[in-house]
Design a protein around this motif. Structure first.
Motif, short mmCIF file in Angstrom:
data_model
loop_
_atom_site.label_atom_id
_atom_site.label_comp_id
_atom_site.label_asym_id
_atom_site.label_seq_id
_atom_site.Cartn_x
_atom_site.Cartn_y
_atom_site.Cartn_z
N VAL A 29 -6.49 23.88 -56.40
CA VAL A 29 -6.48 25.05 -56.82
C VAL A 29 -6.13 23.57 -57.82
N VAL A 34 -5.94 26.54 -65.38
CA VAL A 34 -5.63 27.58 -66.02
C VAL A 34 -6.08 28.15 -67.43
N GLU A 37 -9.32 28.09 -68.25
CA GLU A 37 -9.43 29.01 -68.87
C GLU A 37 -9.57 29.90 -69.89
N CYS A 71 -0.71 30.35 -61.32
CA CYS A 71 -1.72 29.49 -60.28
C CYS A 71 -1.66 30.18 -58.73
N LYS A 74 -3.63 32.29 -57.36
CA LYS A 74 -5.41 31.66 -56.77
C LYS A 74 -5.04 31.21 -55.87
N GLU A 77 -4.88 33.49 -52.50
CA GLU A 77 -6.54 33.70 -52.49
C GLU A 77 -6.78 32.37 -51.61
N ALA A 78 -6.69 31.02 -52.00
CA ALA A 78 -7.21 29.83 -51.53
C ALA A 78 -6.74 30.23 -50.13
#
Length: 318
Positions: A29, A34, A37, A71, A74, A77-78
Motif C-alpha cells: 500500500v 492516496v 488519487e 490507508c 486499503k 483489504e490487502a
C-alpha cells in the motif's frame, strides 16, 4: 496481520524496497497514492508542487494522520491476500501513532537512510513527473516533509537500512529483512525422486499442497520452500481430517519446528495423506518452522479441535 512500513526522506529507496516486497508476493500500500488519487479526482497535474500542497491540505483539514487513516481500509483489504502488508511512504509521527493504535505490535517500522547527493542523482535518473529538478528543490522537499514530523518518525524506527552501497546490496538487505519479518511460518519440503518417478509429477504434487513453493532438484534430491499455508489448510478442512492433522502436528513438534510426512502419490491428486518417515518411494517430508509465533496458535489455526467433525473455533488469521 503484520504491517511492515518504510519511512525515509524523498528518493531514499522506499519505492525500490516496496518493489522487493511485491516480488516476494507481499502486497504493498503506497501512502502517496492516496494523495495522487485526490489530486486526480480534482483534475490537478501530478507535479511535486501540486502533490505537496494536496498532502499539506489533507493534513490541515483532516489531521496530521489523515493519509494514514485513508490507508487503513486499503491495508485491511490487502492483508486478506497473505496476512502481511508493506506500507510505503510514512511521513510523520502522527501517522505512526495512528498505525500503532490500529495494528498494535503487528506494526513494524523500517527507516531507510541515504545521503542528499545520492538521492538527487536518483531523481535525475528516475525522471518521474513529481520528482524534483534541482538539489535546492530536494532540500525544500526535505524541509516540507520534516515539518510533518519525518525526522522524528525516522528516529522511531524498529530497524534502519543504510542505502549507501550498490543497488544489488540494498536489494538483498531489504529482501533478507522482509523475509525475516514477513514469514511467521517457513515451510520446507524435502523428498527423494526415484528413477521411476517423473520430476514434473513430483513438483506438481507439491504445488497442489503449497502453490507458492520454490523448488530445486539436485542429484535426485528435491528441496522446496514455501510460506503460504492457505491451500494446505483448506485441504485439511475439505477432507475433514482435522483431528488426524492435529495429532500428527503434536507428534511432530520439536522446539520451534513441526515435521510431518505426507504420501507423495496422493498429493498428485491434491489429497493429504499422513504417513511414516519410511513410507514407500520416499514421502514428502514437510517441516514448518515457526518464527515469533506460539506453537499453540499455529496448531489451532491449521488444525483446531473439533466437535462432531467441525472446528470448535476457527482462527481467521495466523
Amino acid at each position: 496481520m503484520k504491517v511492515i512500513a518504510f519511512v525515509g526522506y524523498p528518493l531514499s529507496g522506499k519505492s525500490t524496497a516496496a518493489q522487493v516486497a511485491r516480488e516476494l508476493g507481499i502486497p504493498v500500500v503506497v501512502m502517496g497514492d492516496v494523495v495522487r488519487e485526490e489530486a486526480m479526482r480534482r483534475g490537478l497535474e501530478l507535479t511535486d508542487e501540486n502533490l505537496g500542497k494536496m498532502a499539506s491540505e489533507l493534513r490541515q483539514r483532516e489531521g496530521m494522520d489523515a493519509i494514514a487513516k485513508r490507508c487503513i481500509p486499503k491495508i485491511r483489504e490487502a492483508s486478506k491476500e497473505c496476512g502481511v502488508v508493506v506500507v510505503d511512504g510514512i511521513r510523520g509521527i502522527a501517522e505512526i501513532e495512528r498505525f500503532k493504535r490500529t495494528f498494535g505490535d503487528d506494526f513494524i517500522l523500517i527507516a531507510i537512510e541515504c545521503p542528499l547527493e545520492v538521492r538527487f542523482e536518483r531523481a535525475k535518473m528516475r525522471k518521474r513527473s513529481d520528482d524534483v529538478e534541482s538539489i535546492e528543490s530536494l532540500i525544500e522537499r526535505d524541509r516540507r516533509e520534516e515539518s510533518w514530523g519525518l525526522k522524528e518518525a525516522m528516529e522511531m524506527a524498529d530497524f534502519t537500512i543504510e542505502n549507501t552501497s550498490n543497488y544489488e546490496d540494498f536489494i538483498e538487505t531489504v529482501r533478507e529483512i522482509l523475509l525475516k519479518l514477513a514469514r511467521n511460518v517457513e515451510i520446507e519440503i524435502e523428498t527423494d525422486i526415484h528413477p521411476t518417478e517423473s520430476d514434473e509429477k513430483v513438483i506438481n504434487a507439491i504445488k497442489n499442497l503449497f502453490p507458492d513453493a520454490e523448488i530445486k532438484i539436485e542429484d535426485g534430491k528435491l528441496i522446496g520452500r514455501a510460506r503460504n499455508l492457505e491451500r494446505f489448510r483448506e485441504l485439511l478442512r475439505r477432507q475433514r481430517i482435522l483431528d488426524t492433522a492435529r495429532s500428527e502436528i503434536l507428534k511432530g513438534k520439536s522446539g520451534n519446528e513441526v515435521t510431518v510426512y505426507l504420501n507423495k502419490q496422493t498429493a498428485t491428486v491434491s489429497r493429504i495423506n499422513f504417513c511414516d518417515a519410511d513410507a514407500t518411494l520416499s514421502p514428502l517430508k514437510v517441516t514448518f518452522r515457526l518464527n515469533n509465533i506460539p506453537f499453540q496458535r499455529f496448531l489451532d489455526y491449521l488444525a483446531p479441535e473439533t466437535k462432531d467433525g467441525r472446528p470448535v473455533k476457527e482462527l481467521e488469521r495466523l
